[in-house]
Design a protein around this motif. Structure first.
Motif, PDB file in Angstrom:
ATOM      1  N   SER A 260     -26.187 -14.331-111.463  1.00  7.99           N
ATOM      2  CA  SER A 260     -25.730 -14.428-112.846  1.00  7.99           C
ATOM      3  C   SER A 260     -24.385 -15.135-112.939  1.00  7.99           C
ATOM      4  CB  SER A 260     -25.624 -13.026-113.460  1.00  7.99           C
ATOM      5  OG  SER A 260     -25.210 -13.100-114.804  1.00  7.99           O
TER       6      SER A 260
ATOM      7  N   ARG B 256     -23.271 -17.451-110.928  1.00 10.81           N
ATOM      8  CA  ARG B 256     -23.510 -18.887-110.744  1.00 10.81           C
ATOM      9  C   ARG B 256     -24.035 -19.521-112.035  1.00 10.81           C
ATOM     10  NH1 ARG B 256     -25.320 -17.047-105.604  1.00 10.81           N
ATOM     11  NH2 ARG B 256     -27.505 -17.041-106.297  1.00 10.81           N
ATOM     12  N   ASP B 257     -24.905 -18.830-112.739  1.00  4.47           N
ATOM     13  CA  ASP B 257     -25.391 -19.340-114.023  1.00  4.47           C
ATOM     14  C   ASP B 257     -24.252 -19.474-115.023  1.00  4.47           C
ATOM     15  OD1 ASP B 257     -27.953 -19.377-112.989  1.00  4.47           O
ATOM     16  OD2 ASP B 257     -28.540 -17.456-113.888  1.00  4.47           O
ATOM     17  N   HIS B 258     -23.360 -18.501-115.014  1.00  7.54           N
ATOM     18  CA  HIS B 258     -22.203 -18.563-115.915  1.00  7.54           C
ATOM     19  C   HIS B 258     -21.281 -19.728-115.558  1.00  7.54           C
ATOM     20  CE1 HIS B 258     -23.424 -14.613-117.350  1.00  7.54           C
ATOM     21  NE2 HIS B 258     -22.399 -14.582-118.191  1.00  7.54           N
ATOM     22  N   GLN B 259     -21.070 -19.937-114.278  1.00  5.58           N
ATOM     23  CA  GLN B 259     -20.197 -21.044-113.857  1.00  5.58           C
ATOM     24  C   GLN B 259     -20.739 -22.384-114.329  1.00  5.58           C
ATOM     25  OE1 GLN B 259     -20.248 -19.975-109.626  1.00  5.58           O
ATOM     26  NE2 GLN B 259     -18.020 -19.733-109.670  1.00  5.58           N
ATOM     27  N   ALA B 260     -22.055 -22.540-114.332  1.00  7.63           N
ATOM     28  CA  ALA B 260     -22.660 -23.818-114.713  1.00  7.63           C
ATOM     29  C   ALA B 260     -22.519 -24.111-116.199  1.00  7.63           C
ATOM     30  CB  ALA B 260     -24.138 -23.817-114.321  1.00  7.63           C
ATOM     31  N   SER B 261     -22.318 -23.073-117.010  1.00  9.50           N
ATOM     32  CA  SER B 261     -22.256 -23.287-118.459  1.00  9.50           C
ATOM     33  C   SER B 261     -20.977 -22.743-119.084  1.00  9.50           C
ATOM     34  CB  SER B 261     -23.469 -22.624-119.128  1.00  9.50           C
ATOM     35  OG  SER B 261     -23.529 -21.242-118.796  1.00  9.50           O
ATOM     36  N   LEU B 262     -19.942 -22.547-118.266  1.00  5.20           N
ATOM     37  CA  LEU B 262     -18.709 -21.906-118.735  1.00  5.20           C
ATOM     38  C   LEU B 262     -17.926 -22.794-119.696  1.00  5.20           C
ATOM     39  CD1 LEU B 262     -16.631 -19.559-118.497  1.00  5.20           C
ATOM     40  CD2 LEU B 262     -15.624 -20.803-116.556  1.00  5.20           C
ATOM     41  N   ASP B 263     -17.507 -22.209-120.811  1.00  8.04           N
ATOM     42  CA  ASP B 263     -16.575 -22.838-121.741  1.00  8.04           C
ATOM     43  C   ASP B 263     -15.376 -21.910-121.858  1.00  8.04           C
ATOM     44  OD1 ASP B 263     -15.086 -23.954-123.736  1.00  8.04           O
ATOM     45  OD2 ASP B 263     -16.675 -23.933-125.265  1.00  8.04           O
TER      46      ASP B 263
ATOM     47  N   ARG C 144     -18.243 -15.816-123.472  1.00 11.36           N
ATOM     48  CA  ARG C 144     -19.382 -15.090-124.034  1.00 11.36           C
ATOM     49  C   ARG C 144     -19.410 -13.627-123.625  1.00 11.36           C
ATOM     50  NH1 ARG C 144     -23.042 -19.478-121.110  1.00 11.36           N
ATOM     51  NH2 ARG C 144     -21.364 -18.990-119.639  1.00 11.36           N
TER      52      ARG C 144
ATOM     53  N   ASP D  97     -17.539 -14.391-118.059  1.00  7.55           N
ATOM     54  CA  ASP D  97     -16.846 -15.607-118.493  1.00  7.55           C
ATOM     55  C   ASP D  97     -15.336 -15.409-118.475  1.00  7.55           C
ATOM     56  OD1 ASP D  97     -19.034 -17.188-118.827  1.00  7.55           O
ATOM     57  OD2 ASP D  97     -18.979 -17.256-121.013  1.00  7.55           O
TER      58      ASP D  97
END
Length: 491
Positions: free
Chosen positions: A248, A250-257, A262, A266
Motif C-alpha cells: 500500500s 508503494r501505491d501511495h508513493q506512486a500517486s503522492l501529492d 489523502r 500520505d
C-alpha cells in the motif's frame, strides 16, 4: 599482539559496564517480593496458564508495590487504583517508558509508536496525534465514517435472517474499516481479500499473545524462538502484515501529492521527504511500516473484542439489554441512526458501555512500562530502566472505587439521580503519558456501533442466560471472550 590487546580492551569495557550496572543496582531499594531462583526467577510461583491471577495473588501477599523476577529479570508490579494512578499520572514522566515486550519488539525493533522510547516515541506520538486529529479523530467527520460503516454492518446482520452466527468476523470487518479508512484513505468492501487478511492475521496474533505461549515467549524469547508451538506463527503473521502495508505504501508513493494528502500514509511520506536530509530524523520507512501496523492492530482488535464482550453481557442480563433499547427508542426513535449528540441524553447506555469495558478488562496487565530515570516511589528506589507491570485488573476491581467489583453492574457509572458518573479508576485505555492515542475513536465506535445494533436487533443467546460464561478464554495480553454464537432478531 593486536588481537590480544583488543581482547583485553573488550574485557575491560565489559568489566566497566558490569561495575556500572552493579553500582546502579547497588543503590536500588527495590520493593520486596518472593525469593527468586537463579535463572528461573519466580516462575515456580507463577502459573503458566494464568500469570495474571498469579500476579494478582502475590499483590495480596506483598502489597500494592512488589518485585517479581521473570526469569533473571526483575520487574516491579503495581496494583490497586491509588498506586497505579500515582505512578502513571502523578509521576507520569518517570513511568513513561515502554518496557520489554519481545513478541512485539522483535518485530518492530523499536520503530513503531507503541514500542519505541525516548525522542523517537515522542516524535512519532506527537506527529500521529496531530495527523489523526486532522483526519477527524474525535470530530464530526470521523463520526460520519462510523455511521456509514454502521449501515454496512446492519446490512450484514440482516443477512443472517435471525439464524445463529459467530459475530467475531462480522464485527472485526466493520471496526477495522474505520482505522483502515484513516490509514489507507478508503474503506474496504467486506469481501476484499486485503481486509480478510488484516483481520485474520491480527485476530490470530492477539489470541496467541493472550495465551501461555505468548507469555512464555516474552520471558524466554531466545529459548522459545527454537521451541515448536503456536507462537511460531507470530512472526510469519507479522511479516505478512508488513508486506501488505508495504504494498500500500508503494501505491501511495506512486500517486503522492504532498499538497493534498489523502490519509495517514500520505502525511507520513511527506514528512519523510521533508526530513530526508536530517540524519537524526525518526521518520523513515521502518517507522512508517511499524507505526501503521501498531495503529491497525490497536484499532482493530480492542474495539472488536470489547463489542463481543458486550454482546455476551447483554445476553446474560436481558433486563440490561431491554433498558438500553428502551432508552434508544425514547431518545432516538427508529427513524434515524443514533449520533454522538444523543450520548448525553442516554446516561444508562453510556454507563453500560463503561461497565462492559471495566468488567471485560480487555488489556488486564496493561502494556509494560519502564522508569526513565532512578525513581523514588513508595519509599523504594527503582533504578532507571526497570520494567513495571501495572495491573489494570486490580484498578477495575478495586472495591474502594467500585462497591461490587466482581458483579456486572452499570450502576457503577450512575449517580443517585441516574445521571452518568465518571470514575477516575476507569482505565481501559491506560493513563498518563502512554494513554492510548485512539481513545476518542474507540469510544465513538463503541457507542455508535452498539446503539445502532440494539436499535434494530435484539441479541438472543443459544443457551439460557444463566449458562452464559463471561470469564475469558485466555488472559495474557488480552482478555479474549469465549467463542459463541447468537441470533440477531429484528425488532
Amino acid at each position: 599482539m593486536d588481537s590480544t590487546n583488543t581482547a583485553i580492551l573488550l574485557l575491560l569495557l565489559a568489566l566497566v559496564y558490569l561495575l556500572l550496572t552493579l553500582s546502579s543496582w547497588g543503590k536500588a531499594r527495590l520493593p520486596p517480593g518472593p525469593r527468586p531462583l537463579p535463572l528461573l526467577g519466580n516462575l515456580l510461583q507463577l502459573r503458566s496458564q494464568d500469570m495474571l491471577t498469579s500476579l494478582t495473588k502475590l499483590s495480596k501477599e506483598y502489597g500494592s508495590v512488589y518485585t517479581v523476577h521473570l526469569g533473571p529479570r526483575p520487574v516491579v508490579v503495581l496494583s490497586g487504583y491509588q498506586t497505579v494512578k500515582e505512578a502513571l499520572v502523578d509521576q507520569g514522566d518517570e513511568f513513561s517508558g515502554r518496557g520489554s515486550y519481545p513478541v512485539f519488539f522483535n518485530f518492530t525493533k523499536g520503530n513503531g509508536i507503541a514500542f519505541s522510547n525516548g525522542d523517537r516515541w515522542r516524535a512519532l506520538r506527537r506527529f500521529s496525534v496531530q495527523i489523526l486529529r486532522n483526519f477527524g479523530m474525535g470530530k464530526r467527520s470521523i463520526e460520519e465514517r462510523i455511521l456509514e460503516e454502521g449501515g454496512f454492518l446492519l446490512a450484514e446482520l440482516r443477512k443472517t435472517e435471525g439464524e445463529p452466527f459467530d459475530p467475531t468476523f462480522v464485527l472485526s470487518r466493520s471496526v477495522s474499516n474505520i482505522i483502515c479508512s484513516v490509514i489507507f484513505g478508503s474503506r474496504f468492501d467486506y469481501d476484499d481479500e486485503r481486509l480478510h487478511t488484516i483481520i485474520s492475521l491480527i485476530n490470530d496474533n492477539f489470541q496467541i499473545m493472550s495465551s501461555p505461549w505468548g507469555e512464555w515467549y516474552n520471558i524466554f524469547p531466545s529459548l522459545l524462538h527454537c521451541v515448536p508451538g503456536p507462537h511460531r506463527r507470530l512472526f510469519p503473521n507479522f511479516g505478512c502484515m508488513k508486506a501488505l502495508i508495504a504494498r500500500s505504501v508503494r501505491d501511495h508513493q506512486a500517486s503522492l501529492d504532498p499538497d493534498s494528502p489523502r490519509d495517514f500514509i500520505d502525511c507520513f511520506l511527506t514528512k519523510m521527504a521533508q526530513e530526508q536530509q536530517d540524519p537524526l530524523s525518526h521518520f523513515h520507512m521502518d517507522t512508517l511500516l511499524m507505526t501503521t501496523h501498531n495503529l491497525l492492530f490497536g484499532g482493530t482488535e480492542t474495539v472488536g473484542t470489547t463489542l463481543r464482550h458486550a454482546f455476551l453481557a447483554l445476553m446474560k442480563f436481558p433486563k440490561v439489554q431491554a433498558r438500553v433499547q428502551e432508552e434508544i427508542d425514547r431518545v432516538v426513535g427508529r427513524a434515524r441512526l443514533p449520533s454522538l449528540e444523543d450520548r448525553a441524553a442516554m446516561p444508562y447506555t453510556d454507563a453500560v458501555i463503561h461497565e462492559v469495558q471495566r468488567f471485560a478488562d480487555i488489556i488486564p496487565m496493561n502494556l509494560p512500562h519502564r522508569v526513565t530515570r532512578d525513581t523514588d516511589f513508595h519509599g523504594f528506589l527503582i533504578p532507571k530502566g526497570t520494567d513495571v507491570i501495572t495491573l489494570l485488573n486490580t484498578v477495575h476491581h478495586d472495591p474502594s472505587q467500585f462497591p461490587a467489583p466482581q458483579e456486572f453492574n452499570p450502576g457503577h457509572f450512575l449517580d443517585d439521580n441516574e445521571a452518568f458518573k465518571k470514575s477516575p479508576a476507569f482505565m481501559p485505555f491506560s493513563a498518563g503519558r502512554r494513554l492510548c492515542l485512539g481513545e476518542s475513536l474507540a469510544r465513538m465506535e463503541l457507542f455508535l456501533f452498539l446503539t445502532a445494533i440494539l436499535q434494530s436487533f435484539s441479541l438472543q443467546p443459544l443457551v439460557a442466560p444463566e449458562d452464559i460464561d463471561l470469564t475469558p478464554l485466555s488472559s495474557g495480553l488480552g482478555h479474549v471472550p469465549r467463542p459463541f454464537q447468537l441470533c440477531a432478531r429484528a425488532r
